[in-house]
Design a protein around this motif. Structure first.
Motif, short mmCIF file in Angstrom:
data_model
loop_
_atom_site.label_atom_id
_atom_site.label_comp_id
_atom_site.label_asym_id
_atom_site.label_seq_id
_atom_site.Cartn_x
_atom_site.Cartn_y
_atom_site.Cartn_z
N TYR C 198 4.57 -6.48 -0.83
CA TYR C 198 3.69 -7.58 -1.21
C TYR C 198 4.04 -8.04 -2.60
O TYR C 198 4.77 -7.36 -3.32
N ALA C 203 -0.89 -11.47 -3.45
CA ALA C 203 -1.51 -10.83 -2.29
C ALA C 203 -2.95 -10.41 -2.62
O ALA C 203 -3.27 -10.11 -3.77
N LEU C 257 5.44 -13.79 2.14
CA LEU C 257 5.04 -13.06 0.93
C LEU C 257 4.53 -14.03 -0.13
O LEU C 257 3.55 -13.76 -0.80
N ILE C 262 1.12 -9.84 3.48
CA ILE C 262 1.68 -8.52 3.24
C ILE C 262 2.61 -8.18 4.40
O ILE C 262 2.30 -8.52 5.55
#
Lengths: 73, 372, 504, 383
Positions: C198, C203, C257, C262
């Motif tokens: 990630y 994220a 990403l 993720i």
């Protein structure tokens, strides 16, 4: 016809809904659930045997006409 | 259990669909004939006043639904009795709308299918929606609504060649009296029914304004209805409007574009059913919430399915026939709903204002209540 | 559940207790790897100090012979250890062995798994410690263009099986220290390596936490495929819809990403898991962003439309033909009727049967060697189809409808499992209640779609939020400079993805 | 526990499969596709329904429809439709009916029962075309020989669509007729067909309009009268206008082709008297000149337009007279009065029948000749 389809639905409901409720020990929900299902079943049985189930439409009609005092058109 | 929240836009869309809802089935005809659209506008005007009360209640008690409000204002015992009555009303009307749908389907095409099958099938769909909760309902309606709007627009555009504006004449031929009597019915049937939304007004997004929700949807839904009835009259004439059982469906039957595009009434039937389905879902959702509140069940999803199925099976003996149903909705329903649509909310509002003012005087500060 | 626990215990029992004598240690390893003929034990002695005995343990086939020869055995034998008075394992580790990764340990689990993974273990006389020396080496597939995600314009590179190579492919595309890899092992027996990947700051931390929690809960014998892992950790496990996506392309993975998603990379599978995955992503293609946006918007709408069509077409056909004949234009109805003359089966049976036949054809097509494909298409389409129509077993219209269904279904390949289920479900409902059954079925499916979430993100988020900006990259593909924000909910704090218009 | 679940699953899965009996599920090939209905009244007060059905059969790779006539009798129309099962196995399916032919006799007695059936049944469609058959029995119509279509009903429908170009018949659909029946101040009309013999073959011919009073047929208008009726109803979309010019002996005729026609009906109320003003605006082109008179400049054209207007006015007045004599307000003048002068209608609407008889109608034609075709002069014959 009513009875059979109702039974199908009741079975499905018991498997999908009621057993988890029983497992989670949500007793209030469990009893309300069972109560409703029982009425549902009773209604289905009555309908299957063509018993006339009282409808609230008529009493309400008469109450309304009594209070507002109008004639049925 | 986490708190369910629907955004302001979703609430508006839900309420618009609710208002249009079963009025697409139970049109409305009646005494005012070609002036029916004026009756709709009168009804909107009248509803604007009442809706202010609803929105005010929602504003006064943010994050509380009607049942909790009743409890706060009238005490545990008396409050619960009112909740019981209100739950009955919700159940009854919810069942009646299921009946509307199943009779509609039965009359327009599935005439030899047992009505219980249609009712219970409708029940399955509604039960699943109610069981999934309010957020899902909000999302579902935001998918259905655009489809529905597009469908209606397409139908309207396709039928535009068949309009005859002369059919709306003469305006107010019989005078105002029949228009006002129709307006009263229309006021009670779709517009004042929005009282149901108080049952989950607590789930409106915090920053949204209940006034906005109520007035936007009232105006959009109301004017849409006015346009629909005007359109129907322009297409088939006022006399046919009062003669046919489902005028809106009939207008779709008549659409013909060239020699190839005809017989598209099924689209109209689908639109009508999906709209009415939303209304039934809202009613039965509120009923489930009421029952859960009565029995102190924290998670209302648990008892959603049997409540809905009870309503859907009870819808079968509710009326003997579609004619009785329509007559009942036209003649009795407006009076029957007065206690729930007018007396109860107004009482709640007045009590709330008095109590809150007292509170203010004593405690002087209460940020929630000073919101308005 | 119980079974896995006992196997875990078995493993624990088989451990090595490092002793002083080389022979004893080797014997213990021999016991563990008994009956394994690839287990190699190589004794050797330093050429200057013959009393310093070594033993190298490895599995043949897992190691790179060159590495063992050049960096372990050669220096150990040829270095003059006598110069150094206090020869111990540390000097060997630090001064003799020429390898990028050496580890000193006594831990038996580490030693055993190192051997299994292709590293070699160096034992030394009179020493409690052992060295794990990196010596992995095996042939892996070269990167090729993934078959399932072909593009017209775009990179042809695809993920391969080894985890580290996949990670490097992602790393090459995102040169930022914020890109984080977290390595985990899963599966009691297989100890499969997982890479959670990630970008820190984009994220959503909550989703990451939820993912780790779910991964920790997984107690299973072994994971061999990323698909079976996805099934274990996804929301709505009973739904036909997949709430965790997968991709074989590193560029798609990198793009995901950057949107704040993720990745979970499972060693041994070239399919990288993407989460949270929403329905709209099934309709997006890598190509969309490389081609002109008018064209991509059009083809994206086409994909949505064909999804709707493939799900509903047979149901609507059955409903119209058996319940609502008045809806069919008269000339069309007449030709359908003419085609149906003498067909023995009811429409619903006919349609369901043909759908099934089509699925059989599709399945055979996948499982079959390529050389037989032409034969299959001739057999399936030509012989069966034509003969069935000629012999009056099925009507031509049903064939058209089912063929249309199949064709449109191929457009959204990844959705095929829900498509098949819903298609049959709707067709049965159509036979029960006509178009109203179909409508009810569709409402049920829509409700279901609204219910499911992917790691807390509503599956239909962008379609149901009623915000026009959410539709910019879903229903259509607007020019890239319109997409200023990352999808809500998925990314956490960092919402803005680009500066003003067109790189100003 | 497992056993109970097994039984429950059995009920859950097997039962619905058994339950899915037929109900409304009907195979399309078990239906007889009705394309046209002819309704007669038999002597014994029963209804005689003849249905023209499309019998599907395949010839090579393409399907062909053949017209098959099924006759059946019953106490009511629906009874008769269902009685057809006694004659022909699959039941009659009315969802694709396009034309309903009503016999003259039945129409004279009143069409309400027919209309009620056609609107109440959910299978029949409101956009069907009702047609009056001028002759003995309506079922005779299906004995005609169709020219283009295989099926006679389709041919009738096509004829009704096509006549738009000449405006010599009215195109009425069931719901429009229903509206005329229900509302006051307007009478219903329907197109009329009859059989004619051409070269030994019986063919169908559209011939004017049937005039109703309430729900009863009371008379006919011929094709030309129908055209003038269409002018009043503002339904002219094309067609020709012939103008007599010159003296009678000369028998000069000029044909104008109508491009566009717009009619405005405006009732007015003055001094206790209702007058109707009809403004007809026509754009036409000169199409055929059967006379020696020359049209060489604009003035001539204006002159011609004036003459044409006068003659049109005369024709329309004749039709209105005819309607007034039979006391049937097919033009919807009453409705116009109601719509634009609701107060007056409220007062006088009750005796509209009487008022209509003496109604004063003002026709103001306004014809514009747009161009003269490809010729700027008439064809000149060298003398």
């Amino acid at each position: 016809m009513v009875l059979t389809s109702s039974l199908v639905i009741i079975t499905a409901l018991i498997i999908i809904d009621l057993i988890p409720i029983y497992r989670d020990q949500q007793w209030k929900a469990f009893f309300v659930y069972c109560f409703f299902l029982t009425i549902f079943l009773i209604l289905a049985v009555l309908m299957e045997y063509n018993v006339k189930i009282p409808s609230p439409a008529e009493p309400i009609r008469s109450i309304v006409s009594f209070i507002f005092g109008f004639e049925q058109s | 259990m986490y708190k369910e929240i629907i955004s302001q836009k979703q609430a508006i869309v839900l309420m618009i669909t609710f208002i249009i809802g079963s009025n697409t089935i139970l049109v409305m005809g009646g005494k005012s004939k070609q002036d029916i659209w004026i009756a709709v506008i009168f009804a909107i005007a009248a509803a604007c006043v009442l809706v202010a009360v609803y929105a005010r209640i929602a504003k006064l008690f943010p994050e509380k639904h009607l049942f909790e409000i009743l409890d706060i204002l009238f005490g545990k015992v008396f409050g619960r009795i009112i909740v019981l009555f209100f739950a009955w009303y919700l159940f009854h009307i919810g069942a009646a709308i299921v009946k509307n749908i199943s009779e509609f389907i039965r009359i327009i095409s599935l005439d030899s299918t047992p009505v219980c099958i249609i009712s219970l099938m409708t029940g399955i769909v509604i039960a699943y929606a109610v069981r999934s909760g309010l957020e899902v309902m909000g999302r579902l309606i935001s998918i259905i609504f655009p489809i529905w709007i597009t469908g209606t627009l397409v139908l309207t555009i396709l039928s535009i060649g068949q309009y005859d504006i002369n059919r709306l004449k003469p305006v107010l031929y019989e005078g105002l009296e029949p228009v006002i009597s129709d307006a009263f019915r229309l006021f009670a049937l779709p517009f004042a029914e929005t009282v149901v939304f108080l049952c989950f007004a607590g789930s409106f997004q915090r920053k949204s304004s209940p006034y906005k929700i109520y007035y936007y949807s009232l105006l959009v839904g109301g004017f849409y209805l006015a346009i629909v009835v005007a359109r129907t009259v322009m297409m088939i004439g006022a006399d046919n409007l009062s003669m046919f059982m489902y005028p809106l469906y009939v207008t779709a039957r008549l659409i013909r574009v060239g020699n190839f595009l005809e017989k598209i009434e099924l689209i109209s039937a689908v639109l009508i059913i999906s709209c009415t389905f939303t209304k039934a879902t809202v009613y039965l959702f509120s009923f489930t919430k009421g029952v859960a509140y009565l029995f102190n069940i924290r998670d209302y999803h648990r008892i959603a399915a049997p409540s809905v199925f009870l309503a859907s099976i009870y819808s079968i003996p509710l009326y003997e026939s579609a004619i009785e149903m329509i007559k009942w909705a036209q003649d009795i329903f407006p009076y029957y709903s007065i206690p729930f649509q007018i007396i109860l909310p107004v009482a709640v509002w007045i009590t709330a204002e008095i109590k809150l003012r007292k509170n203010k005087n004593t405690t002087a500060e209460n940020p929630q209540n000073q919101a308005m | 559940m119980k079974e896995t626990q006992t196997t875990a215990e078995n493993n624990v029992n088989k451990s090595v207790i490092m002793l002083k004598a080389l022979k004893d240690n080797v014997k213990q390893f021999k016991d563990i790897f008994q009956n394994d003929d690839t287990f190699m034990i190589r004794y050797f002695v330093n050429s200057y100090q013959s009393q310093i005995r070594f033993c190298l343990l490895y599995l043949e086939g897992m190691i790179d012979a060159e590495k063992i020869y050049n960096s372990i055995i050669k220096p150990l034998i040829q270095t003059n250890l006598s110069e150094n008075k206090t020869t111990n394992i540390d000097t060997i580790m630090n001064q003799v062995i020429i390898s990028h990764k050496v580890e000193k340990t006594q831990d038996s689990d580490a030693l055993i798994s190192a051997i299994i993974r292709g590293d070699s273990v160096l034992l030394m006389e009179n020493c409690y410690d052992a060295l794990i020396i990196a010596s992995k080496g095996w042939k892996s597939r070269s990167t090729t263009e993934p078959e399932g995600e072909k593009v017209i314009r775009g990179p042809r590179e695809g993920f391969v099986e080894p985890l580290m190579e996949n990670l490097s492919m992602i790393r090459r595309r995102l040169a930022t220290p914020d890109l984080k890899f977290k390595i985990m092992h899963i599966g009691v027996r297989t100890k499969t390596k997982l890479g959670i990947c990630y970008i820190d700051g984009i994220a959503n931390k909550q989703i990451l936490g939820e993912l780790l929690e779910r991964l920790n809960k997984v107690k299973i014998d072994g994971i061999l495929l990323s698909g079976s892992l996805a099934e274990l950790i996804q929301d709505a496990p009973y739904s036909p819809f997949e709430t965790i996506g997968s991709t074989e392309k590193p560029d798609v993975a990198a793009a995901n990403l950057l949107e704040g998603r993720i990745l979970v990379i499972v060693d041994g599978t070239p399919h990288v898991l993407v989460l949270p995955y929403l329905l709209e992503q099934f309709f997006q293609s890598d190509d969309d962003y490389a081609l002109n946006f008018y064209f991509s918007s059009f083809s994206r709408m086409l994909r949505v439309l064909s999804f709707i069509l493939t799900v509903t077409a047979p149901a609507i056909y059955v409903a119209l033909l058996t319940y609502h004949q008045e809806m069919i234009p008269t000339p069309l109805l007449m030709s359908i009727l003419a085609a149906r003359q003498g067909i023995p089966f009811p429409t619903i049976v006919e349609t369901l049967g043909l759908i099934l036949a089509f699925e059989v054809l599709r399945e055979t097509g996948i499982r079959m060697p390529v050389s037989l494909a032409t034969a299959l298409s001739i057999l399936g389409a030509l012989v069966l189809g034509t003969a069935a129509v000629e012999a009056r077993i099925v009507s031509a219209t049903v064939i058209i409808v089912v063929a249309l269904t199949g064709l449109t279904g191929l457009m959204t390949q990844k959705l095929k499992s829900p498509v098949v289920v819903i298609r049959i479900f709707l067709t049965i409902l159509a036979g029960l209640m006509g178009i109203y059954g179909v409508l009810y079925g569709i409402i049920l499916v829509l409700t279901h779609l609204c219910t499911i979430r992917s790691f807390g993100v509503p599956y239909l988020m962008s379609y149901t939020s009623l915000r026009p900006e959410d539709l910019l990259d879903t229903a259509m593909r607007t020019p890239i400079w319109f997409l200023k924000k990352r999808p809500r909910f998925i990314s956490s704090s960092n919402k803005i993805r680009q500066a003003n218009r067109r790189g100003n | 526990m497992k056993r109970i679940i097994k039984i429950l699953l059995y009920i859950l899965i097997i039962n619905p499969l058994l339950l899915t009996s037929c109900w409304n599920y009907r195979e399309a090939d078990n239906l007889t596709l009705v394309r046209g209905l002819a309704i007669d009244k038999a002597e014994d007060n029963n209804y005689l329904v003849s249905a023209e059905t499309a019998d599907m059969h395949e010839e090579g790779m393409e399907g062909k429809a053949k017209s098959v006539i099924i006759e059946s009798k019953g106490e009511t129309i629906f009874d008769a439709v269902r009685n057809a099962i006694l004659v022909n196995v699959p039941r009659l399916y009315l969802g694709h009916t396009t034309v309903v032919v009503i016999s003259q006799k039945l129409a004279q007695e009143g069409v309400t029962p027919v209309m009620d059936f056609l609107t109440r049944d959910h299978e029949t469609r409101l956009e069907m075309h009702p047609v009056i058959y001028q002759g003995n029995e309506a079922k005779e119509i299906f004995k005609a020989k169709p020219f283009t279509a295989e099926i006679i009903s389709e041919e009738i429908r096509d004829m009704l669509y096509e006549q738009k170009r000449i405006s010599k018949a009215v195109q009425v659909q069931i719901y429009e007729f229903m509206e005329c029946l229900a509302s006051e101040g307007v009478s219903g009309i329907m197109p009329v067909v009859r059989l004619e013999e051409i070269a030994g073959e019986k063919v169908i011919r559209l011939c004017g309009t049937a005039v109703f009073k309430k729900d009863k047929l009371i008379g006919y208008l011929d094709e030309d009268e129908t055209k003038y009726l269409c002018f009043v109803l503002d339904e002219v979309e094309g067609g020709v206008l012939t103008v007599n010019v010159g003296s009678k002996e000369d028998n000069g005729k000029i044909t104008l082709e109508i491009l566009k026609s717009k009619t405005k009906v405006k009732p007015s109320y003055k001094e206790d008297k209702i007058t109707i003003e009809i403004k007809i605006r026509i754009r036409a082109v000169l199409d055929e000149v059967r006379t020696r008179i020359k049209f060489n400049d604009q003035k001539d054209l204006d002159e011609l337009a004036k003459i044409a207007g006068e003659q049109l006015k005369g024709h329309i007045e004749n039709v209105i007279k005819k309607a007034q004599n039979s006391n049937s307000d097919i033009f919807g003048f009453g409705l116009q009065v109601k719509r634009s002068l609701p107060k007056v209608w409220k007062e006088k609407g009750k005796d509209w029948d009487k008022l209509f008889r003496e109604l004063e109608v003002n026709i103001i034609p306004d014809i514009e000749i747009v161009h003269t075709g490809l010729l700027i002069k008439s064809v000149e014959v060298g003398e």
